[in-house]
Scaffold this active site. Structure first.
Site, PDB file in Angstrom:
ATOM      1  CB  SER A 124      11.387  -6.911  -6.168  1.00  0.00           C
ATOM      2  OG  SER A 124      10.831  -6.376  -4.990  1.00  0.00           O
ATOM      3  CE1 TYR A 148      11.126 -12.494  -4.164  1.00  0.00           C
ATOM      4  CE2 TYR A 148      10.974 -10.436  -2.933  1.00  0.00           C
ATOM      5  CZ  TYR A 148      10.701 -11.177  -4.065  1.00  0.00           C
ATOM      6  OH  TYR A 148      10.024 -10.594  -5.112  1.00  0.00           O
ATOM      7  CE  LYS A 152      12.252 -11.572  -7.586  1.00  0.00           C
ATOM      8  NZ  LYS A 152      11.809 -12.300  -8.774  1.00  0.00           N
TER       9      LYS A 152
HETATM   10  P1  NAD Z   1       3.115 -15.664  -8.007  1.00  0.00           P
HETATM   11  O1  NAD Z   1       3.609 -16.582  -6.937  1.00  0.00           O
HETATM   12  O2  NAD Z   1       1.664 -15.462  -8.131  1.00  0.00           O
HETATM   13  O3  NAD Z   1       3.690 -16.142  -9.422  1.00  0.00           O
HETATM   14  C1  NAD Z   1       4.940 -16.780  -9.547  1.00  0.00           C
HETATM   15  C2  NAD Z   1       4.732 -18.039 -10.373  1.00  0.00           C
HETATM   16  O4  NAD Z   1       5.982 -18.713 -10.528  1.00  0.00           O
HETATM   17  C3  NAD Z   1       3.757 -19.033  -9.722  1.00  0.00           C
HETATM   18  O5  NAD Z   1       2.748 -19.356 -10.652  1.00  0.00           O
HETATM   19  C4  NAD Z   1       4.636 -20.238  -9.397  1.00  0.00           C
HETATM   20  O6  NAD Z   1       3.913 -21.445  -9.486  1.00  0.00           O
HETATM   21  C5  NAD Z   1       5.740 -20.119 -10.435  1.00  0.00           C
HETATM   22  N1  NAD Z   1       7.013 -20.758 -10.075  1.00  0.00           N
HETATM   23  C6  NAD Z   1       7.745 -20.582  -8.945  1.00  0.00           C
HETATM   24  N2  NAD Z   1       8.853 -21.349  -9.003  1.00  0.00           N
HETATM   25  C7  NAD Z   1       8.827 -22.007 -10.198  1.00  0.00           C
HETATM   26  C8  NAD Z   1       9.693 -22.944 -10.829  1.00  0.00           C
HETATM   27  N3  NAD Z   1      10.799 -23.390 -10.243  1.00  0.00           N
HETATM   28  N4  NAD Z   1       9.356 -23.390 -12.062  1.00  0.00           N
HETATM   29  C9  NAD Z   1       8.231 -22.970 -12.674  1.00  0.00           C
HETATM   30  N5  NAD Z   1       7.360 -22.093 -12.119  1.00  0.00           N
HETATM   31  C10 NAD Z   1       7.673 -21.623 -10.891  1.00  0.00           C
HETATM   32  O7  NAD Z   1       3.871 -14.267  -7.790  1.00  0.00           O
HETATM   33  P2  NAD Z   1       3.615 -12.844  -8.473  1.00  0.00           P
HETATM   34  O8  NAD Z   1       3.153 -11.917  -7.430  1.00  0.00           O
HETATM   35  O9  NAD Z   1       2.845 -12.990  -9.734  1.00  0.00           O
HETATM   36  O10 NAD Z   1       5.123 -12.447  -8.788  1.00  0.00           O
HETATM   37  C11 NAD Z   1       5.712 -12.682 -10.060  1.00  0.00           C
HETATM   38  C12 NAD Z   1       7.159 -12.259 -10.004  1.00  0.00           C
HETATM   39  O11 NAD Z   1       7.238 -10.882  -9.634  1.00  0.00           O
HETATM   40  C13 NAD Z   1       7.997 -13.016  -8.970  1.00  0.00           C
HETATM   41  O12 NAD Z   1       9.280 -13.247  -9.510  1.00  0.00           O
HETATM   42  C14 NAD Z   1       8.077 -12.058  -7.811  1.00  0.00           C
HETATM   43  O13 NAD Z   1       9.244 -12.254  -7.045  1.00  0.00           O
HETATM   44  C15 NAD Z   1       8.103 -10.723  -8.518  1.00  0.00           C
HETATM   45  N6  NAD Z   1       7.600  -9.602  -7.696  1.00  0.00           N
HETATM   46  C16 NAD Z   1       6.383  -9.700  -7.102  1.00  0.00           C
HETATM   47  C17 NAD Z   1       5.926  -8.666  -6.286  1.00  0.00           C
HETATM   48  C18 NAD Z   1       4.589  -8.744  -5.589  1.00  0.00           C
HETATM   49  O14 NAD Z   1       4.401  -8.019  -4.602  1.00  0.00           O
HETATM   50  N7  NAD Z   1       3.640  -9.554  -6.047  1.00  0.00           N
HETATM   51  C19 NAD Z   1       6.720  -7.521  -6.100  1.00  0.00           C
HETATM   52  C20 NAD Z   1       7.954  -7.444  -6.740  1.00  0.00           C
HETATM   53  C21 NAD Z   1       8.389  -8.509  -7.544  1.00  0.00           C
HETATM   54  N1  UFG Z   2       1.357  -3.894   6.529  1.00  0.00           N
HETATM   55  C1  UFG Z   2       0.518  -3.859   7.626  1.00  0.00           C
HETATM   56  N2  UFG Z   2      -0.195  -4.986   7.934  1.00  0.00           N
HETATM   57  C2  UFG Z   2      -0.114  -6.136   7.196  1.00  0.00           C
HETATM   58  C3  UFG Z   2       0.748  -6.164   6.074  1.00  0.00           C
HETATM   59  C4  UFG Z   2       1.468  -5.019   5.771  1.00  0.00           C
HETATM   60  O1  UFG Z   2       0.427  -2.846   8.316  1.00  0.00           O
HETATM   61  O2  UFG Z   2      -0.775  -7.131   7.539  1.00  0.00           O
HETATM   62  C5  UFG Z   2       2.079  -2.669   6.157  1.00  0.00           C
HETATM   63  C6  UFG Z   2       3.589  -2.823   6.107  1.00  0.00           C
HETATM   64  O3  UFG Z   2       4.154  -2.579   7.366  1.00  0.00           O
HETATM   65  C7  UFG Z   2       3.971  -1.783   5.047  1.00  0.00           C
HETATM   66  C8  UFG Z   2       2.770  -1.801   4.084  1.00  0.00           C
HETATM   67  O4  UFG Z   2       1.686  -2.342   4.836  1.00  0.00           O
HETATM   68  O5  UFG Z   2       4.051  -0.508   5.629  1.00  0.00           O
HETATM   69  C9  UFG Z   2       2.986  -2.665   2.851  1.00  0.00           C
HETATM   70  O6  UFG Z   2       3.403  -3.950   3.241  1.00  0.00           O
HETATM   71  P1  UFG Z   2       3.495  -5.158   2.187  1.00  0.00           P
HETATM   72  O7  UFG Z   2       3.924  -6.370   2.949  1.00  0.00           O
HETATM   73  O8  UFG Z   2       2.244  -5.242   1.415  1.00  0.00           O
HETATM   74  O9  UFG Z   2       4.616  -4.658   1.172  1.00  0.00           O
HETATM   75  P2  UFG Z   2       6.156  -4.321   1.409  1.00  0.00           P
HETATM   76  O10 UFG Z   2       6.408  -2.995   0.769  1.00  0.00           O
HETATM   77  O11 UFG Z   2       6.553  -4.464   2.818  1.00  0.00           O
HETATM   78  O12 UFG Z   2       6.900  -5.462   0.592  1.00  0.00           O
HETATM   79  C10 UFG Z   2       6.402  -6.022  -0.623  1.00  0.00           C
HETATM   80  C11 UFG Z   2       7.086  -7.368  -0.829  1.00  0.00           C
HETATM   81  C12 UFG Z   2       8.561  -7.115  -1.011  1.00  0.00           C
HETATM   82  C13 UFG Z   2       8.744  -6.195  -2.183  1.00  0.00           C
HETATM   83  C14 UFG Z   2       7.991  -4.922  -1.986  1.00  0.00           C
HETATM   84  C15 UFG Z   2       8.084  -4.055  -3.220  1.00  0.00           C
HETATM   85  O13 UFG Z   2       6.852  -8.199   0.293  1.00  0.00           O
HETATM   86  O14 UFG Z   2       9.222  -8.317  -1.270  1.00  0.00           O
HETATM   87  O15 UFG Z   2       6.626  -5.193  -1.715  1.00  0.00           O
HETATM   88  O16 UFG Z   2       7.717  -4.777  -4.344  1.00  0.00           O
HETATM   89  F1  UFG Z   2      10.042  -5.879  -2.315  1.00  0.00           F
END
Ligand code: NAD
Ligand code: UFG
Length: 337
Positions: A124, A148, A152
């Site tokens: 991430s 969190y 990573k």
């Molecule tokens: P998500 O929660 O929709 O998907 C994660 C999945 O992992 C879920 O289906 C959950 O049930 C499963 N899981 C969690 N712990 C587990 C375990 N111990 N065993 C088996 N399954 C397990 O999240 P997502 O948004 O699809 O994110 C996927 C990956 O990408 C995550 O690792 C997250 O940290 C990373 N990521 C997400 C974002 C974002 O903004 N969505 C940004 C950067 C990185």
């Molecule tokens: N924001 C608002 N109102 C809300 C939610 C967010 O104004 O209700 C603003 C935040 O302040 C930020 C922007 O919208 O300026 C995006 O916020 P997000 O929470 O959607 O995303 P972030 O970039 O803060 O963080 C997310 C995940 C992190 C990850 C990052 C990049 O939470 O863990 O995206 O992948 F690292």
């Protein structure tokens, strides 16, 4: 190839499983359904015209995980499974380190035992911490600022050490920026449990009437309109990035790091305007204080992924909002409706 996808029923996982099936790969999904529902994979199967296999396994159950490798011969693993809520990770750090780092260690030990050494890992942009140096490039020092993010960063370190110690490993560390949007069919999308932490799912729930208004966290940032700037990337572009990375690491040994972002930042007010246009009505919002820990501006330098993988993101902010809205409108309660 036959690919094991951990966390494959989740948001990014389900879109990537669909892209893998469409590209002709066979897929085995392993998920404990802690933050997802099997309905996503049912719909993925309908869209692809063939199913992914599903194993209800927790990564923390090493015996069950090992059995999954014994009964399923796979060529590579895409590892999405993990917990991802920043606030929850601050409250329950042990839960996060145990699940994310512990689960990954179990996975790596099973992979080694079964001679599977090709891995694509969901990292991430959070690993860059509060770095204000934009665009963010892969060589910047990592400095995650919450538990969190540190899971990573720690997993990246573990994978780097493994790759350095044993040249048989092929590993991609993919640093996602802000994944949003949904498949254009409106059948699969993001279905957060509880109050969404992230901007787009919150905006979508306001637009569909599930919540009153969006709180815009800060309008005094040093940005053109005063609101925070992020690099939003369409989840289908992100899914395509995984296929490109998989192809690359399948034939290139070592540990590789790539940002997956568009390289373009959008402010919160720009997102609200694009989403209002998608929904056909204004999404109400109110300014609120800054959220602690938020950077003013974060966007990727995605040039390494273009140079190495031939991958870049194509979809616009408007397409992201249009697709996110279609999913939300047609599934107001997500998969539980
Ligand atoms: P998500 O929660 O929709 O998907 C994660 C999945 O992992 C879920 O289906 C959950 O049930 C499963 N899981 C969690 N712990 C587990 C375990 N111990 N065993 C088996 N399954 C397990 O999240 P997502 O948004 O699809 O994110 C996927 C990956 O990408 C995550 O690792 C997250 O940290 C990373 N990521 C997400 C974002 C974002 O903004 N969505 C940004 C950067 C990185
Ligand atoms: N924001 C608002 N109102 C809300 C939610 C967010 O104004 O209700 C603003 C935040 O302040 C930020 C922007 O919208 O300026 C995006 O916020 P997000 O929470 O959607 O995303 P972030 O970039 O803060 O963080 C997310 C995940 C992190 C990850 C990052 C990049 O939470 O863990 O995206 O992948 F690292």
């Amino acid at each position: 190839m036959r690919i094991l996808v951990t966390g494959g029923s989740g948001y990014i996982g389900s879109h990537t499983v669909l892209a893998l099936l469409e590209a002709g790969h066979d897929v085995v999904v392993l998920d404990n359904l802690a933050n997802s529902s099997k309905e996503s994979l049912k719909r993925v199967g309908e869209l692809a015209g063939r199913p992914a296999e599903f194993l209800a396994v927790d990564l923390l159950d090493e015996a069950a995980l090992d059995n999954a490798f014994s009964t399923n011969e796979v060529d590579a693993v895409i590892h999405f499974a993990g917990l991802k809520a920043v606030g929850e990770s601050v409250e329950k750090p042990l839960y996060y380190y145990h699940n994310n780092v512990g689960g990954t260690l179990n996975l790596l030990r099973c992979m080694e035992r079964h001679n599977v050494r090709t891995l694509v890992f969901s990292s991430s942009a959070t690993v860059y911490g509060a770095s204000e140096e934009v665009p963010l490039v892969e060589k910047l020092p990592l400095d995650a600022v919450n538990p969190y993010g540190r899971t990573k960063e720690q997993i990246e370190d573990i994978l780097s050490d493994i790759g350095a110690a044993d040249s048989r490993w092929n590993i991609a560390l993919l640093r996602y920026f802000n994944p949003v949007g949904a498949h254009e069919s409106g059948r699969i999308g993001e279905d957060p449990t509880g109050v969404p932490n992230n901007l787009l799912p919150f905006v979508a729930q306001v637009a569909v009437g599930r919540r009153d208004k969006v709180m815009v966290f800060g309008n005094d940032y040093p940005t053109p309109d005063g609101t925070g700037i992020r690099d939003y990337i369409h989840v289908l572009d992100l899914a395509a990035g995984h296929l490109a990375a998989l192809d690359y690491v399948y034939s290139n040994k070592g540990v590789h790091r790539w940002n997956l972002g568009t390289g373009k930042g959008s402010s919160v007010l720009e997102v609200l305007a694009a989403f209002s246009k998608a929904a056909g009505h204004e999404v109400p919002y109110e300014f609120a204080p800054r959220r602690p820990g938020d950077a003013a501006i974060s966007y990727a330098d995605p040039s390494a992924a273009l140079a190495d993988l031939g991958w870049s993101a194509h979809k616009t902010l408007q397409q992201m909002c249009d697709d996110h809205w279609r999913w939300q409108k047609e599934n107001p309660q997500g998969y539980s409706a």
